[in-house]
Design a protein around this motif. Structure first.
Motif, PDB file in Angstrom:
ATOM      1  N   GLY A  38      44.293  40.997  82.282  1.00  0.00           N
ATOM      2  CA  GLY A  38      43.823  41.630  81.062  1.00  0.00           C
ATOM      3  C   GLY A  38      44.664  42.835  80.713  1.00  0.00           C
ATOM      4  O   GLY A  38      45.872  42.855  80.965  1.00  0.00           O
ATOM      5  N   ALA A  39      44.033  43.845  80.136  1.00  0.00           N
ATOM      6  CA  ALA A  39      44.754  45.020  79.668  1.00  0.00           C
ATOM      7  C   ALA A  39      44.015  46.299  80.041  1.00  0.00           C
ATOM      8  O   ALA A  39      42.794  46.387  79.897  1.00  0.00           O
ATOM      9  N   PHE A  40      44.774  47.267  80.500  1.00  0.00           N
ATOM     10  CA  PHE A  40      44.289  48.614  80.784  1.00  0.00           C
ATOM     11  C   PHE A  40      44.801  49.500  79.651  1.00  0.00           C
ATOM     12  O   PHE A  40      45.989  49.781  79.539  1.00  0.00           O
ATOM     13  N   PHE A  41      43.876  49.925  78.772  1.00  0.00           N
ATOM     14  CA  PHE A  41      44.213  50.794  77.654  1.00  0.00           C
ATOM     15  C   PHE A  41      43.952  52.247  78.048  1.00  0.00           C
ATOM     16  O   PHE A  41      42.955  52.553  78.693  1.00  0.00           O
ATOM     17  N   ARG A  42      44.853  53.138  77.636  1.00  0.00           N
ATOM     18  CA  ARG A  42      44.745  54.560  77.975  1.00  0.00           C
ATOM     19  C   ARG A  42      44.885  55.421  76.728  1.00  0.00           C
ATOM     20  O   ARG A  42      45.690  55.107  75.843  1.00  0.00           O
ATOM     21  N   ALA A  43      44.120  56.504  76.678  1.00  0.00           N
ATOM     22  CA  ALA A  43      44.234  57.495  75.611  1.00  0.00           C
ATOM     23  C   ALA A  43      45.049  58.674  76.138  1.00  0.00           C
ATOM     24  O   ALA A  43      44.689  59.283  77.154  1.00  0.00           O
ATOM     25  N   VAL A  44      46.129  58.991  75.429  1.00  0.00           N
ATOM     26  CA  VAL A  44      47.055  60.022  75.877  1.00  0.00           C
ATOM     27  C   VAL A  44      47.313  60.997  74.724  1.00  0.00           C
ATOM     28  O   VAL A  44      47.890  60.606  73.710  1.00  0.00           O
ATOM     29  N   PRO A  45      46.902  62.261  74.836  1.00  0.00           N
ATOM     30  CA  PRO A  45      47.250  63.235  73.802  1.00  0.00           C
ATOM     31  C   PRO A  45      48.692  63.699  73.969  1.00  0.00           C
ATOM     32  O   PRO A  45      49.095  64.135  75.045  1.00  0.00           O
TER      33      PRO A  45
END
Length: 492
Positions: A38-45
């Motif tokens: 699957g996919a590991f989504f990350r939020a990065v500022p």
């Protein structure tokens, strides 16, 4: 400003990277289990431009959405900016136009009235859609395949709240998403919108209530029967904003509150419990009900964990002087008392992760990050300026705690959980690890860890050719759910 300030918000692990890139078949040390698919989504500022003011903070960085795509033991990677209205306006101008953190009175005149959210906090998956969220505005929908920004999401005009939380809760049995928005009616209002979206992504309920004071409600929780809204004394003030001041200031002498209502009930049924003065928590492990009791497990500190919020309230304490722990608050809904029971169940830490299947239910184990005093000085960076260097696994039922300590010079970001197909296997944890090479230089890796045996360390490490800026939150989406989303898009 012509360059980035030399502060903790723009140095160390917070050094701006500002690169959109993708790569295929990254180098893997060890073997990634084939069931991780699957996919590991990350939020990065990551700020696209130097800020207007030299006291800007990391939380103002433009949102970037990244994806580790994993299949058959191989890993691809991509990262792109979330093209918010703010990002587009500044890209067109070639410079920063928005001012201090969440203070529109410090923005340039030309962007007054433009949505200022940066959508940099949490990737959220629900009903075949991927959203990037930050609690000061609405979510932005993202194409999970291309990472292109589709647009701002308001449930086709049905959602009236001006804001959408970075921490919705999805019931694993019903597929419903429970969420809220604070400052729902506008800047510094005490309005909170409590909402429910059904399993197909339709907004089926939106009710508004007022919190005791305008606080930053970063997270909340659900149980099988209730919705739980903890309120902590970090408050907003419109006059302070108009004077060019901080959006948030922590008030150490103000009580905390917890509102509990039936999760399918009316906001008029909300019952308020008074909590201790000055405490703060941004993330909750879980909540569940047991008869008339509601248990809430929270990452509690004795004051606000963010220095800029403490200092705006006149509180000057070093980060390593903060007290706290993983705490269980228990509320007796059969009692008329406004107090509740509190007990420590684990060491201090934050960024908890629970199995999706345990959301709102009694749970066996959870994971969260902490500072290991044996791991040397924490690396500089991350949202609060000091990175975590260990991960804990805790079993609240029996008090067992396991640790995955990192060697000196390493830091760990919040993990995501991947379920296993084996019935007695706790699944896998994926987390990005940052390694300091020398002063000001870092390298990043993706680690794969057995969730039931974290002390053994990673079973696989994925080497990343470009250093990563510190993550805030992440989400795991299975290949099956990604395929369902493609089917929905094709049928549209």
């Amino acid at each position: 400003m012509a360059s980035f300030p030399d502060t903790i918000h723009f140095t160390g692990l917070n050094t701006p990277v500002r690169i959109e890139w993708n790569a295929h078949d990254l180098d893997v040390i060890g073997e990634i289990p084939r069931e991780i698919d699957g996919a590991f989504f990350r939020a990065v500022p990551d700020p696209a431009y130097p800020p207007k003011f030299d006291d800007e903070i990391v939380l103002s960085g433009d949102g970037m959405i990244s994806r580790f795509g994993i299949r058959d033991g191989k890993v691809d990677f991509a990262i792109r900016y979330v093209e918010t209205a703010r990002y587009k306006a500044e890209k067109a101008a070639g410079r920063s136009l928005f001012g201090k953190y969440r203070n529109p009175f410090t923005d340039d005149a030309e962007v007054q009235g433009i949505d200022g959210t940066v959508s940099n906090t949490t990737p959220v998956w629900h009903a075949g859609r991927l959203f990037m969220t930050k609690e000061d505005g609405l979510a932005y929908e993202i194409d999970p395949e291309t990472l292109e920004t589709i647009g701002r999401w308001d449930y086709h005009g049905a959602l009236k709240s001006q804001t959408f939380t970075a921490h919705p809760r999805v019931d694993p049995a019903t597929g419903e998403m429970f969420f809220f928005g604070y400052e729902a009616g506008g800047l510094c209002t005490p309005d909170v919108a409590y909402c429910i979206a059904d399993k197909d992504g339709n907004l089926v309920s939106e009710q508004w209530f007022q919190q005791p004071y305008c606080s930053t409600i970063h997270d909340f929780a659900i149980t099988g029967k209730y919705a739980v809204f903890p309120i902590f004394p970090t408050t907003a003030d419109l006059d302070r904003l108009k004077a060019g001041g901080a959006h948030w200031a922590h008030q150490q002498e103000l009580e905390s509150w917890v509102g509990i209502m039936p999760r399918y009930g009316k906001v008029e049924e909300m019952r308020w419990f008074k909590g201790p003065k000055g405490v703060s928590a941004f993330h909750f492990v879980n909540a569940y009900d047991d008869g008339d009791l509601v248990h809430l497990d929270i990452c509690l500190s004795d004051t606000n964990a963010f220095a800029f919020m403490r200092e705006a309230g006149g509180i000057h304490r070093a980060q390593n002087e903060l007290g706290g722990g993983l705490v269980r608050w228990t509320f007796n809904l059969a009692s008329d008392e406004e107090g509740f029971e509190s007990r420590v169940i684990g060491p201090p830490g934050d960024m908890p992760r629970l199995r999706d299947a345990d959301q709102g239910r009694a749970y066996r184990a959870a994971w969260y990050l902490t500072i290991n005093p044996q791991g040397g000085a924490p690396l500089p960076g991350g949202p609060v300026g000091a990175a975590f260097n260990a991960m804990l696994r805790i079993e609240p039922g029996n008090g067992r705690i396991d640790m995955m300590p990192l060697e000196p010079g390493l830091a760990i970001s919040e993990p995501v959980h991947v379920p296993s197909s084996e019935p007695d296997h706790e699944g896998w944890l994926l987390a990005v690890i940052d390694r300091q090479l020398d002063a000001g230089r870092f390298a990043s890796e993706l680690w794969v860890v057995n969730a039931g045996d974290i002390a053994a360390g990673p079973v696989a490490r994925v080497l990343i050719p470009v250093p990563m800026r510190a993550q805030i939150h992440g989400a795991w989406v299975s290949r099956e759910r990604l395929a369902q989303a493609r089917g929905r898009a094709a049928a549209a």
